[in-house]
Design a protein around this motif. Structure first.
Motif, PDB file in Angstrom:
ATOM      1  N   CYS A   1       0.829  -1.216   0.000  1.00 41.13           N
ATOM      2  CA  CYS A   1       0.000   0.000   0.000  1.00 41.13           C
ATOM      3  C   CYS A   1       0.860   1.263   0.000  1.00 41.13           C
ATOM      4  CB  CYS A   1      -0.971   0.004   1.178  1.00 41.13           C
ATOM      5  SG  CYS A   1      -0.164   0.147   2.774  1.00 41.13           S
ATOM      6  N   CYS A   2       2.162   1.101   0.194  1.00 42.87           N
ATOM      7  CA  CYS A   2       3.073   2.254   0.158  1.00 42.87           C
ATOM      8  C   CYS A   2       3.668   2.431  -1.234  1.00 42.87           C
ATOM      9  CB  CYS A   2       4.190   2.062   1.177  1.00 42.87           C
ATOM     10  SG  CYS A   2       3.590   1.697   2.836  1.00 42.87           S
ATOM     11  N   VAL A   3       3.323   1.533  -2.145  1.00 48.29           N
ATOM     12  CA  VAL A   3       3.867   1.569  -3.506  1.00 48.29           C
ATOM     13  C   VAL A   3       2.747   1.647  -4.543  1.00 48.29           C
ATOM     14  CG1 VAL A   3       5.360   0.380  -5.178  1.00 48.29           C
ATOM     15  CG2 VAL A   3       5.805   0.116  -2.734  1.00 48.29           C
TER      16      VAL A   3
ATOM     17  N   ALA B   1      -1.391   5.866  -6.230  1.00 46.12           N
ATOM     18  CA  ALA B   1      -0.887   7.222  -6.481  1.00 46.12           C
ATOM     19  C   ALA B   1      -1.307   8.088  -5.293  1.00 46.12           C
ATOM     20  CB  ALA B   1      -1.485   7.772  -7.764  1.00 46.12           C
ATOM     21  N   PHE B   2      -0.460   9.020  -4.892  1.00 46.62           N
ATOM     22  CA  PHE B   2      -0.814   9.990  -3.856  1.00 46.62           C
ATOM     23  C   PHE B   2      -0.866  11.368  -4.503  1.00 46.62           C
ATOM     24  CE2 PHE B   2       1.560   7.621  -0.158  1.00 46.62           C
ATOM     25  CZ  PHE B   2       0.628   6.607  -0.219  1.00 46.62           C
ATOM     26  N   VAL B   3      -1.819  12.161  -4.051  1.00 48.43           N
ATOM     27  CA  VAL B   3      -1.863  13.556  -4.471  1.00 48.43           C
ATOM     28  C   VAL B   3      -1.676  14.390  -3.213  1.00 48.43           C
ATOM     29  CG1 VAL B   3      -3.295  15.379  -5.464  1.00 48.43           C
ATOM     30  CG2 VAL B   3      -3.399  13.054  -6.396  1.00 48.43           C
TER      31      VAL B   3
ATOM     32  N   ARG C   1       4.881   8.584  13.683  1.00 52.01           N
ATOM     33  CA  ARG C   1       4.510  10.015  13.619  1.00 52.01           C
ATOM     34  C   ARG C   1       3.882  10.345  12.260  1.00 52.01           C
ATOM     35  NH1 ARG C   1       9.594  11.452  11.178  1.00 52.01           N
ATOM     36  NH2 ARG C   1      11.007   9.778  11.641  1.00 52.01           N
ATOM     37  N   LEU C   2       3.052   9.435  11.776  1.00 45.38           N
ATOM     38  CA  LEU C   2       2.448   9.622  10.451  1.00 45.38           C
ATOM     39  C   LEU C   2       1.587  10.881  10.373  1.00 45.38           C
ATOM     40  CD1 LEU C   2       1.484   5.956   9.544  1.00 45.38           C
ATOM     41  CD2 LEU C   2       2.869   7.472   8.133  1.00 45.38           C
ATOM     42  N   ALA C   3       0.674  11.031  11.342  1.00 47.32           N
ATOM     43  CA  ALA C   3      -0.278  12.153  11.273  1.00 47.32           C
ATOM     44  C   ALA C   3       0.461  13.487  11.340  1.00 47.32           C
ATOM     45  CB  ALA C   3      -1.305  12.033  12.388  1.00 47.32           C
TER      46      ALA C   3
ATOM     47  N   ARG D   1       9.372  -1.394   5.768  1.00 52.80           N
ATOM     48  CA  ARG D   1       8.732  -0.780   6.931  1.00 52.80           C
ATOM     49  C   ARG D   1       8.681   0.729   6.703  1.00 52.80           C
ATOM     50  NH1 ARG D   1       7.745  -5.037   7.206  1.00 52.80           N
ATOM     51  NH2 ARG D   1       8.253  -6.682   8.671  1.00 52.80           N
ATOM     52  N   CYS D   2       7.677   1.352   7.299  1.00 50.82           N
ATOM     53  CA  CYS D   2       7.546   2.806   7.188  1.00 50.82           C
ATOM     54  C   CYS D   2       8.505   3.487   8.161  1.00 50.82           C
ATOM     55  CB  CYS D   2       6.097   3.197   7.525  1.00 50.82           C
ATOM     56  SG  CYS D   2       5.870   4.982   7.622  1.00 50.82           S
ATOM     57  N   GLY D   3       9.287   4.401   7.656  1.00 53.04           N
ATOM     58  CA  GLY D   3      10.269   5.083   8.500  1.00 53.04           C
ATOM     59  C   GLY D   3       9.660   6.115   9.432  1.00 53.04           C
ATOM     60  N   ILE D   4       8.394   6.470   9.218  1.00 55.95           N
ATOM     61  CA  ILE D   4       7.762   7.485  10.088  1.00 55.95           C
ATOM     62  C   ILE D   4       6.477   6.938  10.721  1.00 55.95           C
ATOM     63  CG2 ILE D   4       8.747   9.471   8.857  1.00 55.95           C
ATOM     64  CD1 ILE D   4       5.966   9.762   7.458  1.00 55.95           C
ATOM     65  N   HIS D   5       6.455   5.616  10.885  1.00 55.40           N
ATOM     66  CA  HIS D   5       5.225   4.950  11.360  1.00 55.40           C
ATOM     67  C   HIS D   5       4.657   5.580  12.641  1.00 55.40           C
ATOM     68  CE1 HIS D   5       2.324   1.767  11.881  1.00 55.40           C
ATOM     69  NE2 HIS D   5       2.743   1.599  13.117  1.00 55.40           N
TER      70      HIS D   5
ATOM     71  N   PRO E   1       7.521   3.673  -5.067  1.00 56.93           N
ATOM     72  CA  PRO E   1       7.510   3.589  -3.603  1.00 56.93           C
ATOM     73  C   PRO E   1       7.519   4.959  -2.938  1.00 56.93           C
ATOM     74  CG  PRO E   1       9.629   2.858  -4.493  1.00 56.93           C
ATOM     75  CD  PRO E   1       8.719   3.057  -5.664  1.00 56.93           C
ATOM     76  N   CYS E   2       6.796   5.061  -1.847  1.00 55.98           N
ATOM     77  CA  CYS E   2       6.845   6.279  -1.031  1.00 55.98           C
ATOM     78  C   CYS E   2       8.274   6.443  -0.507  1.00 55.98           C
ATOM     79  CB  CYS E   2       5.851   6.124   0.121  1.00 55.98           C
ATOM     80  SG  CYS E   2       6.010   7.409   1.382  1.00 55.98           S
ATOM     81  N   PRO E   3       8.806   7.645  -0.490  1.00 51.14           N
ATOM     82  CA  PRO E   3      10.183   7.827  -0.013  1.00 51.14           C
ATOM     83  C   PRO E   3      10.371   7.450   1.461  1.00 51.14           C
ATOM     84  CG  PRO E   3       9.135   9.943  -0.522  1.00 51.14           C
ATOM     85  CD  PRO E   3       8.220   8.888  -1.009  1.00 51.14           C
ATOM     86  N   ASN E   4       9.280   7.325   2.209  1.00 45.87           N
ATOM     87  CA  ASN E   4       9.402   6.936   3.618  1.00 45.87           C
ATOM     88  C   ASN E   4       9.475   5.424   3.809  1.00 45.87           C
ATOM     89  OD1 ASN E   4       9.180   9.626   4.619  1.00 45.87           O
ATOM     90  ND2 ASN E   4       6.987   9.548   4.175  1.00 45.87           N
ATOM     91  N   LEU E   5       9.319   4.667   2.720  1.00 41.99           N
ATOM     92  CA  LEU E   5       9.353   3.204   2.822  1.00 41.99           C
ATOM     93  C   LEU E   5      10.808   2.737   2.813  1.00 41.99           C
ATOM     94  CD1 LEU E   5       7.550   0.617   2.842  1.00 41.99           C
ATOM     95  CD2 LEU E   5       7.869   0.532   0.353  1.00 41.99           C
TER      96      LEU E   5
ATOM     97  N   GLY F   1       2.191  14.691   8.238  1.00 41.09           N
ATOM     98  CA  GLY F   1       1.390  15.048   7.065  1.00 41.09           C
ATOM     99  C   GLY F   1       0.850  13.851   6.299  1.00 41.09           C
ATOM    100  N   PHE F   2       0.827  12.647   6.943  1.00 42.56           N
ATOM    101  CA  PHE F   2       0.320  11.458   6.265  1.00 42.56           C
ATOM    102  C   PHE F   2      -0.858  10.820   7.023  1.00 42.56           C
ATOM    103  CE2 PHE F   2       4.509  11.968   4.484  1.00 42.56           C
ATOM    104  CZ  PHE F   2       4.409  11.504   3.178  1.00 42.56           C
ATOM    105  N   PRO F   3      -1.873  11.601   7.418  1.00 45.77           N
ATOM    106  CA  PRO F   3      -2.993  10.979   8.124  1.00 45.77           C
ATOM    107  C   PRO F   3      -3.746   9.963   7.252  1.00 45.77           C
ATOM    108  CG  PRO F   3      -3.526  13.250   7.547  1.00 45.77           C
ATOM    109  CD  PRO F   3      -2.073  13.052   7.253  1.00 45.77           C
ATOM    110  N   GLY F   4      -3.625  10.105   5.928  1.00 41.58           N
ATOM    111  CA  GLY F   4      -4.267   9.138   5.025  1.00 41.58           C
ATOM    112  C   GLY F   4      -3.749   7.726   5.245  1.00 41.58           C
ATOM    113  N   CYS F   5      -2.486   7.618   5.667  1.00 43.80           N
ATOM    114  CA  CYS F   5      -1.909   6.295   5.928  1.00 43.80           C
ATOM    115  C   CYS F   5      -2.442   5.719   7.238  1.00 43.80           C
ATOM    116  CB  CYS F   5      -0.383   6.374   5.997  1.00 43.80           C
ATOM    117  SG  CYS F   5       0.347   6.982   4.472  1.00 43.80           S
ATOM    118  N   VAL F   6      -2.761   6.594   8.187  1.00 45.98           N
ATOM    119  CA  VAL F   6      -3.245   6.132   9.486  1.00 45.98           C
ATOM    120  C   VAL F   6      -4.605   5.447   9.329  1.00 45.98           C
ATOM    121  CG1 VAL F   6      -3.903   6.840  11.831  1.00 45.98           C
ATOM    122  CG2 VAL F   6      -2.050   8.027  10.639  1.00 45.98           C
TER     123      VAL F   6
HETATM  124  S1  SF4 Z   1       4.221   7.395   4.858  1.00 48.06           S
HETATM  125 FE1  SF4 Z   1       4.775   5.359   5.587  1.00 48.06          FE
HETATM  126  S2  SF4 Z   1       2.807   4.220   5.672  1.00 48.06           S
HETATM  127 FE2  SF4 Z   1       2.498   6.030   4.391  1.00 48.06          FE
HETATM  128  S3  SF4 Z   1       2.857   5.326   2.301  1.00 48.06           S
HETATM  129 FE3  SF4 Z   1       4.797   6.185   3.060  1.00 48.06          FE
HETATM  130  S4  SF4 Z   1       5.905   4.423   3.896  1.00 48.06           S
HETATM  131 FE4  SF4 Z   1       3.764   3.809   3.675  1.00 48.06          FE
END
Ligand code: SF4
Length: 247
Positions: free
Chosen positions: A17-19, A22-24, A53-55, A47-51, A38-42, A58-63
């Motif tokens: 789901c991190c790859v 598309a994200f806008v 502190r996602l919200a 694993r997500c590098g900002i797991h 891939p998302c640059p945080n992956l 600026g990534f509440p959509g991932c939460v």
């Molecule tokens: S911010 Fe983290 S959880 Fe969200 S898409 Fe990127 S790697 Fe995945």
């Protein structure tokens, strides 16, 4: 069918789901990226590098996203340990297919918890087994699947279970309604159907939402503080994470 976990287990997934999507850049995602990148945080370990502190990053959509267990099924079963989206990029296209099938399985599982719907339990169990079988198909079978058609087959049964569970309530009908920002503080909405409704930012503080049906409702930013959600139907953890709640 054994007990299948119908929620995300990121430790058993390769970060699909991190790859795949598309994200806008928006209030949900801090970046724009195309589908399949891939998302640059992956991290390299998927694993997500900002797991933690996602919200605030600026990534509440991932939460609030939940694959309903589709990610780990594709990673571990459809393909297998050792495979990932780099060695098998076709994995990515299967995520929306299996996710929708797993969401249907989650809804069917929830319906099976409704004692008032006991007379449709045999049909619910049969549909659950059928959809689980479809979700276990080969990549080629999954790719060729008409998921909307499967949804159309299952929905009347889910609706029937909902109607049985909401019997004796006013059953206000808000299916598919645009209730964005609507002020419904303290409203008597017990047994209402919010199936597919847009409740983004709605004020439902202190509302009576007992046995209300939330199938597929968008609850991002909806204020549910003090609301009575006793017996609420088809209300997922990811929907609750997206809303403002007391906890
Ligand atoms: S911010 Fe983290 S959880 Fe969200 S898409 Fe990127 S790697 Fe995945």
């Amino acid at each position: 069918m054994g007990e299948r976990v119908l929620e995300a287990d990121c430790a058993s997934c390769v970060g699909l789901c991190c790859v795949a999507p598309a994200f806008v850049k928006s209030s949900d995602f801090a970046i724009t990226k195309p589908a399949g990148q891939p998302c640059p945080n992956l991290g390299a370990d998927f694993r997500c590098g900002i797991h933690e502190r996602l919200a605030e990053s600026g990534f509440p959509g991932c939460v609030v996203f939940d694959c309903f267990g589709a990610g780990q099924r594709i990673s571990r079963e459809t393909f297998g340990i050792g495979q990932d989206w780099q060695s098998a990029p076709e994995m990515l296209g299967l995520l929306p297919v299996v996710r929708q099938l797993h969401e249907l399985m989650w809804l069917l599982t929830e319906a099976l918890k409704l004692a008032a719907a006991v007379r449709v339990h045999p049909k619910l169990r049969a549909e659950l087994a059928r959809i689980d079988h479809l979700a276990g198909g080969t990549p080629a079978q999954l790719k060729g699947l008409d998921v909307d058609a499967e949804r159309r087959k299952v929905n009347p049964l889910l609706q029937q279970a909902s109607n049985l569970a909401r019997a004796g309530t006013p059953k206000a009908d808000y299916r598919g309604a645009n209730l964005i920002g609507r002020k419904m503080r303290g409203a008597a909405l017990n047994g209402a159907s919010f199936r597919g409704a847009l409740l983004i930012g709605a004020d439902l503080r202190g509302a009576d939402l007992r046995r209300a049906d939330f199938t597929g409702a968008d609850l991002r930013g909806a204020d549910l503080r003090g609301a009575d959600l006793t017996g609420a139907l088809f209300l997922s953890r990811s929907q609750l994470r997206a809303a403002v709640t007391d906890t």
